[in-house]
Scaffold this motif. Structure first.
Motif, PDB file in Angstrom:
ATOM      1  N   ASP A 164      24.080  23.954   7.702  1.00  0.00           N
ATOM      2  CA  ASP A 164      25.218  23.992   6.782  1.00  0.00           C
ATOM      3  C   ASP A 164      25.377  25.425   6.304  1.00  0.00           C
ATOM      4  O   ASP A 164      24.847  25.813   5.254  1.00  0.00           O
ATOM      5  N   ILE A 197      32.118  25.581   3.525  1.00  0.00           N
ATOM      6  CA  ILE A 197      32.455  25.292   2.129  1.00  0.00           C
ATOM      7  C   ILE A 197      31.155  25.220   1.348  1.00  0.00           C
ATOM      8  O   ILE A 197      30.203  24.554   1.758  1.00  0.00           O
ATOM      9  N   PRO A 201      31.637  18.875  -3.991  1.00  0.00           N
ATOM     10  CA  PRO A 201      32.229  17.625  -3.484  1.00  0.00           C
ATOM     11  C   PRO A 201      32.836  17.724  -2.092  1.00  0.00           C
ATOM     12  O   PRO A 201      32.959  16.710  -1.406  1.00  0.00           O
ATOM     13  N   ARG A 202      33.215  18.936  -1.656  1.00  0.00           N
ATOM     14  CA  ARG A 202      33.864  19.078  -0.357  1.00  0.00           C
ATOM     15  C   ARG A 202      32.938  19.666   0.705  1.00  0.00           C
ATOM     16  O   ARG A 202      33.368  19.941   1.818  1.00  0.00           O
ATOM     17  N   SER A 203      31.678  19.836   0.381  1.00  0.00           N
ATOM     18  CA  SER A 203      30.765  20.488   1.312  1.00  0.00           C
ATOM     19  C   SER A 203      30.325  19.556   2.441  1.00  0.00           C
ATOM     20  O   SER A 203      30.437  18.327   2.353  1.00  0.00           O
ATOM     21  N   TYR A 204      29.795  20.162   3.482  1.00  0.00           N
ATOM     22  CA  TYR A 204      29.288  19.399   4.624  1.00  0.00           C
ATOM     23  C   TYR A 204      28.083  18.549   4.222  1.00  0.00           C
ATOM     24  O   TYR A 204      28.007  17.366   4.562  1.00  0.00           O
ATOM     25  N   HIS A 206      27.261  17.444   1.295  1.00  0.00           N
ATOM     26  CA  HIS A 206      27.688  16.359   0.409  1.00  0.00           C
ATOM     27  C   HIS A 206      28.182  15.172   1.238  1.00  0.00           C
ATOM     28  O   HIS A 206      27.821  14.016   0.971  1.00  0.00           O
ATOM     29  N   ALA A 207      28.995  15.450   2.261  1.00  0.00           N
ATOM     30  CA  ALA A 207      29.481  14.388   3.139  1.00  0.00           C
ATOM     31  C   ALA A 207      28.346  13.798   3.970  1.00  0.00           C
ATOM     32  O   ALA A 207      28.305  12.590   4.215  1.00  0.00           O
ATOM     33  N   HIS A 232      33.186  13.244   9.350  1.00  0.00           N
ATOM     34  CA  HIS A 232      34.586  13.613   9.588  1.00  0.00           C
ATOM     35  C   HIS A 232      35.530  12.772   8.725  1.00  0.00           C
ATOM     36  O   HIS A 232      36.487  13.285   8.137  1.00  0.00           O
ATOM     37  N   ARG A 235      35.436  13.754   5.096  1.00  0.00           N
ATOM     38  CA  ARG A 235      36.029  15.067   4.837  1.00  0.00           C
ATOM     39  C   ARG A 235      37.483  15.144   5.300  1.00  0.00           C
ATOM     40  O   ARG A 235      38.049  16.223   5.409  1.00  0.00           O
ATOM     41  N   GLY A 236      38.089  13.985   5.575  1.00  0.00           N
ATOM     42  CA  GLY A 236      39.481  13.976   5.993  1.00  0.00           C
ATOM     43  C   GLY A 236      39.660  14.416   7.423  1.00  0.00           C
ATOM     44  O   GLY A 236      40.579  15.170   7.744  1.00  0.00           O
ATOM     45  N   ASP A 238      37.860  16.477   9.278  1.00  0.00           N
ATOM     46  CA  ASP A 238      37.791  17.935   9.425  1.00  0.00           C
ATOM     47  C   ASP A 238      37.504  18.296  10.883  1.00  0.00           C
ATOM     48  O   ASP A 238      36.831  17.571  11.605  1.00  0.00           O
TER      49      ASP A 238
END
Length: 304
Positions: A164, A197, A201-204, A206-207, A232, A235-236, A238
């Motif tokens: 990451d 990132i 909340p938007r990090s790899y 975190h997902a 994916h 994260r929408g 990604d």
């Protein structure tokens, strides 16, 4: 003579059942070790990677039953390059074993970049030079990951590297020649020359934590492809993160199967050789020892 078709049918059914059982068991690891690497707090003031390293370590340990080792790279005492090389080499030597029964997971969170004239060599780095006294021996806070991870190439165990950081996919260059039935994969948070990132909340990571937790709750086992798909979706869809096969031949995806707790005592390794480390082993008597406050302490201040 008349019973021959039934005998053949019974034999075929039994043969298929045995093959299915072997297929299930061959990816049921009996030994899984996780090495988690990030920079010590004074070199990680902007990212604060420990805020995500700690909950991921907890998930691997408490929910999966995996043995965890957390290592923090420093720039004092010895060069970060030597620390990183020794950390990975020692990890392989201690935990390597037959493919499909042994799994090595190596995770890094922090800064990453590449030099223009060496685009396939990932450099991992701390934030900045930490303040030191005039008597301390300090080094530039960076290390060549591509060089340090070479012991993984000759390992026998199935291996998963999770990066990451920026430019994570740049480590992909030449695939390794096949070594038995071994699987060796890379989960990269970013494409080549792409930024990552930072923790949040938007990090790899975190997902990754949320996808791993959801897959564990569903039960039944899952593999890296399932996990990558979950990341994916969270994260929408990604298009920056990637799952790579690092072997030349096509191999199966690495599967995650929680291990039963085997009663290992939680223990810490306070030996400091520039940088710090902490061994966290599964222990059914110590399930709460990595809660938020303790996890932050262990990940950010271990072996000071």
């Amino acid at each position: 003579m008349g019973s021959k078709p039934n005998d053949e049918k019974h034999w075929l059914y039994a043969s298929n059942a045995v093959a299915a059982a072997e297929d299930r068991n061959r990816d049921h690891y009996t030994n899984v070790a996780v090495l988690m690497i990030h920079w010590i707090g004074s070199l990680d003031e902007d990212l604060k990677a420990y805020t995500e390293v700690a909950p991921l370590a907890r998930l691997f340990r408490d929910d999966c039953g995996y043995e965890i080792k957390i290592v923090q790279l420093d720039n004092k005492g010895s060069p970060p390059q030597l620390q990183l090389e020794k950390t990975i080499a020692d990890f392989v030597q201690q935990h390597d074993g037959p493919s499909r029964t042994h799994l090595l997971i190596i995770y890094y969170s922090g800064h990453g970049y590449v030099w223009r004239d060496h685009p396939n060599e990932l450099i991992v780095s701390g934030t900045a030079m930490a303040e030191t006294s005039s008597t301390e021996r300090i080094f530039a806070p960076n290390a060549n990951w591509t060089q340090a991870e070479r012991p993984l190439n000759s390992a026998s165990a199935d291996t998963l590297v999770i990066l990451d950081c920026c430019c994570a996919s740049n480590v992909m260059k030449d695939r390794l020649s096949s070594k038995g039935a071994r699987s060796y994969e890379l989960m990269a948070a970013t494409g080549k020359n792409m930024p990552a990132i930072q923790p949040g909340p938007r990090s790899y990571t975190h997902a990754l934590i949320n996808a791993l937790r959801a897959s564990l709750q569903e039960g039944g086992g899952f593999d890296t492809a399932d996990l990558a798909q979950g990341i994916h979706e969270l994260r929408g869809y990604d298009l920056t993160s990637h799952l790579y096969n690092r072997m030349a031949a096509r191999t199966r995806h690495i599967r995650f199967n929680p291990l039963e707790h085997r009663g290992f005592p939680a223990s810490s390794n306070a030996a400091r050789e520039g940088g710090s480390s902490l061994d966290v082993r599964p222990d059914s008597r110590d399930q709460d020892s990595l809660r938020d406050g303790e996890a932050k302490r262990l990940a950010s201040e271990a072996c000071k």
